[in-house]
Structure formats: C-alpha cells, structure tokens
Design an enzyme around this catalytic site. Structure first.
Site, PDB file in Angstrom:
ATOM      1  N   LYS A 115     123.175  70.211  56.155  1.00 25.42           N
ATOM      2  CA  LYS A 115     123.511  68.685  55.915  1.00 25.42           C
ATOM      3  C   LYS A 115     122.744  68.239  55.076  1.00 25.42           C
ATOM      4  O   LYS A 115     123.312  67.152  54.338  1.00 25.42           O
ATOM      5  CB  LYS A 115     123.631  68.348  57.575  1.00 25.42           C
ATOM      6  CG  LYS A 115     124.469  68.898  58.165  1.00 25.42           C
ATOM      7  CD  LYS A 115     124.451  68.207  59.674  1.00 25.42           C
ATOM      8  CE  LYS A 115     125.573  68.669  60.720  1.00 25.42           C
ATOM      9  NZ  LYS A 115     125.818  70.115  60.620  1.00 25.42           N
ATOM     10  N   GLU A 199     119.364  59.942  61.941  1.00 22.29           N
ATOM     11  CA  GLU A 199     120.130  59.124  61.241  1.00 22.29           C
ATOM     12  C   GLU A 199     120.668  57.908  62.311  1.00 22.29           C
ATOM     13  O   GLU A 199     120.643  58.027  63.251  1.00 22.29           O
ATOM     14  CB  GLU A 199     121.350  59.434  60.411  1.00 22.29           C
ATOM     15  CG  GLU A 199     122.465  60.255  61.663  1.00 22.29           C
ATOM     16  CD  GLU A 199     123.513  60.903  60.866  1.00 22.29           C
ATOM     17  OE1 GLU A 199     123.432  61.347  59.532  1.00 22.29           O
ATOM     18  OE2 GLU A 199     124.790  60.983  61.375  1.00 22.29           O
ATOM     19  N   HIS A 234     131.326  66.879  71.671  1.00 21.33           N
ATOM     20  CA  HIS A 234     131.528  66.704  70.162  1.00 21.33           C
ATOM     21  C   HIS A 234     132.300  68.021  69.526  1.00 21.33           C
ATOM     22  O   HIS A 234     132.236  68.286  68.137  1.00 21.33           O
ATOM     23  CB  HIS A 234     130.111  67.041  69.686  1.00 21.33           C
ATOM     24  CG  HIS A 234     128.939  66.108  70.314  1.00 21.33           C
ATOM     25  ND1 HIS A 234     129.271  64.738  69.828  1.00 21.33           N
ATOM     26  CD2 HIS A 234     128.148  66.228  71.271  1.00 21.33           C
ATOM     27  CE1 HIS A 234     128.101  64.287  70.702  1.00 21.33           C
ATOM     28  NE2 HIS A 234     127.494  64.944  71.407  1.00 21.33           N
ATOM     29  N   ARG A 291     135.900  76.046  54.579  1.00 18.62           N
ATOM     30  CA  ARG A 291     136.610  77.054  55.003  1.00 18.62           C
ATOM     31  C   ARG A 291     138.148  76.446  55.508  1.00 18.62           C
ATOM     32  O   ARG A 291     138.140  75.268  55.536  1.00 18.62           O
ATOM     33  CB  ARG A 291     136.131  77.763  56.383  1.00 18.62           C
ATOM     34  CG  ARG A 291     135.607  76.748  57.465  1.00 18.62           C
ATOM     35  CD  ARG A 291     135.336  77.411  58.594  1.00 18.62           C
ATOM     36  NE  ARG A 291     134.393  76.526  59.656  1.00 18.62           N
ATOM     37  CZ  ARG A 291     135.073  75.383  60.349  1.00 18.62           C
ATOM     38  NH1 ARG A 291     136.458  75.290  60.436  1.00 18.62           N
ATOM     39  NH2 ARG A 291     134.440  74.508  61.200  1.00 18.62           N
TER      40      ARG A 291
END
Length: 480
Positions: A115, A199, A234, A291
C-alpha cells in the site's frame, strides 16, 4: 493461445473456462484431493490433482502448477482471484518458463501489493489520498506522534495485506497501543510482515471501485464504477453497478483517476482501483487489486463486455477493441456473494453437506456457481458457494429481481448469506441509497432475520391449516 490452465477452483475456475471454451481454447483444471469431484474439474478438458486439501499443499504450489502446464503444453495460466493471483513471484516464474500469465506484469503486482509503494507510485499523478504517513512502521511511540498530528479517529492498516486483516480503527489515544499491537500481530500472522501505516479514518465512508483494463499498446480504459459498501468484517457481501450517488461528472473524474493509477505502474490486463468516498463525496485512493475481482459480473452486465475475454485478448498482445467513448452504462446490476456462513452467528463459516441445492433461473438472473447438490463444503478454503447476480433496466428492478432470486434459491444442509441478502434488499437505507460501509453495524441484528424466518414459518403453517380445513369442508359436502 490454444490451451489455458486455470490455477483456481470453484465458481471462478468455471467462469474463466466458460469464456475460454467460447473462444475455442482448451482448458486444464487443477484440484486438491478435497475437490476431486468438484464441478470445475469435470468442466475442464483435462484435470490434474495437485495434492492434499490444504491450499499450501495444493493451490499455492506455484512450481507444481507451472510443471503441470509445461507437461500438458499449456500456453497460458489464468490465476482467477485469491491463491496465487497477486503473487508477483509466481507471475514472474510463469513468464520465465515461457508461459503467458493472464494478468499484470510482476512489477505492477509488486508495486500495488504494498500500500505504501502504491501511494508513492501514484503521488506524482495528483490522485487524492487520505492524510497519513508515507512509511510503514512498527514503533508504537512513533504511532502516537503521527496520530496526534493527523487527529483521531485513525486507521491502522497492514502494509502488505488486504481483506480487513491487520486493520484497526482507533478513536481515542488510550486505545492506540493495544490496537497497534493487535494489528501488527495479525499482519505478521497473515502476511509475514507486521509493518503498518497510519492514516486519517474517513467517517461515513463509501467503498467505490473502478474497473480498468489496459493493453500492451498503451491503451487504458475504465468500465465505470462498482458500489461495494455493504460489508461484514471489512469484506464485501453485496456489490452493484453503477453507484446510486455518482454524478456523470464525478464518475468521469474517478474513471480518469483510476486510469492514472494504472498508468503509474505500467499496468496490463484487468484491475480494480479502489476508492473511499466521504460524506461530502470527496474520494481518496485506497489501493489497486491487480486481478479480476469477485464482483466483475456487475460491470460486465452494465457494459455488455466479457472481461475475461478481454483479459485473454490482452494477454495475446491484442489491442483493446474499442475506445473509452464507446463504453456506455446500460441498466443496473446487483450481486450477492452466497457464502456458507451463518448470518445469525456473526457470519461464522457453516460447514456441512449440501443436502439440497437448487439455483434460481430466469431472465435477468445469473449465477456464477461452483457447487452442486450432495457436495460437502471444504473447511480449507473461502466459504463462497456462488455469486447471485441480477440485471434490470433500473436499480429498483434489479433489487426486485434479486429479492425474487433469493427466494427461489434453495439451500439445505448449511447456513448461507441468502437471508442477509434479502434483509439488505428490503432495508430502506439500502433501497434509498443512503448507506455506507457501516451498514451492518448501524442496521443489522441477527434477531431481525430470525423474526423474519419465524413470520414465514407462521404464514406457512396457517396456509397448511387453511388448506386442511378447506379439504375437510369439501369432504363433508352432501352429494346428490
């Protein structure tokens, strides 16, 4: 390309094989001992057993899969999703052995697999990003300092991972140390890398992603957006296309941003750029999945494009057969992931035998399925049985058709997410489009499904009773 090996199982293996056969390409299935009698094995032209049921002894054996491909004169390997689909080393090894990897190049997988590396790559393209740090850390003291700078609530997220693992929301400073420790431990266990980044947590977030496709000739297209905000732990359960909240201007802006992300890593093939959107409809780059996505069928239905066919054509070095202005949104598509999970028990996996398994059918109903009646649900893999997809001229029509399809879907022997899907389709927040990723937390309680089941049982019992008394009355009628 005359023969393709599909390095996967279940519905996605069949999905890829179906398109390959349509294109006149022969298919090879691989399977574990647990999947010896699975539908995808019979659907293929050839099939080879990889080993025992655990995925690390079968579906994750990249070297063995490549050897099978070489032994059977395979031209290309399609990884599906999950397993080896985002493994850069596997993609590289496939190409080094003279085979075609039907997916992005290993460089793009590596960049977008981290990330932080992904954020660094897209920074120069002015893609909006959530405020946070530019490096992965494991230092709790440093985490305290960063959290104070950007302000609570914050999100701790595993640098190397996805699927909600190694992720923690922290709303107060006193909880930071314990949540940081848990996130690092979970990330280490899941990915072998405990580093995390921090974040700002976006409140009332929507999860909106853009489907992209790029060829080897520099062309990058986007196929509009998918709304993926209905999630548990999630992870997505319900997806739809298009989103009910995007204006044409915002859709175009997000589409352009997604193609820039693909350009940032020299992307080739099908990929998905994921964004978070806040309550003010500002969007922020989240990550790129290198993907084919589970939810790709909804994009196919609204654009009339076979994304797997495009993947194969791009892998054959062909030019994408149309331009951006040729793509239009037509109608609305809805997808429910049918998991063998118990929505009455925190969505825990439900293991057992499919004593009865009958799929819905009809115009506007598509089922990408990997199971059949009498099969056992393996405990070794993701518990998704199938994807139930509906398509209508409008969102309302697609929802109504999904409700009808759920009612017609017959499953006995295991619990599934079908009742949860029915709950979502009937809930006013979803029907109005006024929802976010907190839908389950804000609106769902298992007792609601239980009450609905009890009401259905009462109605069924009354119907039987009414029929019984009606029959008795007819029996007592005098005859002439």
């Amino acid at each position: 390309m005359n023969k393709i090996l599909v390095a996967n199982r279940g519905e996605i293996a069949i999905r890829v094989m179906r398109t390959a056969k349509k294109m006149g390409i022969k298919t090879v299935a691989v399977f574990s001992e647990a999947d010896r009698n699975a539908p995808h094995v019979r659907f293929a032209d050839e099939a080879v057993c990889l080993g025992p049921p655990p995925s690390n002894q079968s579906y994750l054996l990249g070297d063995k899969i490549i050897k099978v491909a070489l032994d059977l004169d395979v031209d290309g390997i399609h990884p599906g999703y999950g397993f080896l689909s985002e493994n850069a080393d596997f993609a590289e090894a496939v190409e080094k052995n003279g085979l075609i990897f039907i997916g992005p190049k290993s460089h793009a997988i590596r960049v977008m697999g981290s990330k932080l590396a992904a954020k660094e790559a897209v920074k120069k393209y002015d893609i909006p990003m959530v405020p946070g740090i530019e490096e992965a850390i494991t230092d709790v003291d440093k985490a305290h300092k960063i959290a104070k700078e950007i302000g609570f609530p914050i999100l701790i997220k595993a640098s190397a991972g996805g699927g909600g693992k190694g992720m923690r929301i922290v709303d107060r400073e006193e909880n930071l140390e314990s949540q940081m420790t848990r996130a690092i431990s979970e990330a280490t266990s899941a990915f072998g890398d405990g580093s995390v980044f921090i974040e700002k947590y976006v409140t009332s977030p929507r999860h909106i992603e853009i489907q992209v496709m790029a060829d080897t000739h520099g062309n990058i297209l986007h196929f509009f957006e998918r709304e993926c905000s209905i999630q548990r732990r999630h992870q997505k359960v319900v997806e739809e296309a298009p989103s009910s909240i995007l204006t044409p201007e915002l859709r175009n802006e997000m589409g352009i941003a997604a193609t820039k992300v693909a350009k940032a890593c020299d992307y080739v093939g099908a990929g998905t750029v994921e964004f978070l959107m806040d309550a003010d409809h500002k969007f922020y780059f989240l990550e790129m999945n290198t993907r084919l996505q589970v939810e790709h069928p909804v994009s196919e239905l609204i654009t009339g494009v076979d994304l797997v066919e495009l993947q194969i054509k791009v892998a054959r070095d062909e030019v994408l057969p149309f331009e951006q202005e040729d793509l239009k949104i037509n109608g609305h598509a809805m997808e429910l992931r049918v998991y063998a999970e118990d929505p009455l028990n925190d969505f825990l996996p439900s293991v057992g035998r499919l004593k009865r398994y009958r799929l819905p059918a009809g115009e506007g109903i598509r089922v990408d399925n990997g199971f059949e009646e009498g099969m056992d649900i393996p405990i070794y893999y993701d518990p998704m049985l199938a994807k139930l997809i509906t398509y209508g001229k409008t969102r309302e029509e697609s929802i109504a058709l999904m409700t009808k399809a759920i009612e017609a879907y017959e499953v006995e022997g295991v619990q599934t997410t079908l009742p949860f899907g029915a709950f979502v389709m009937q809930h006013e927040a979803f029907r109005s489009g006024n929802f976010d990723t907190h839908f389950v937390k804000d609106y769902y309680a298992p007792k609601m499904i239980q009450q609905a089941k009890e009401q259905e049982a009462r109605i069924a019992a009354l119907a039987v009773l009414q029929r019984y008394f009606g029959d008795q009355k007819q029996l007592k009628l005098p005859t002439n």
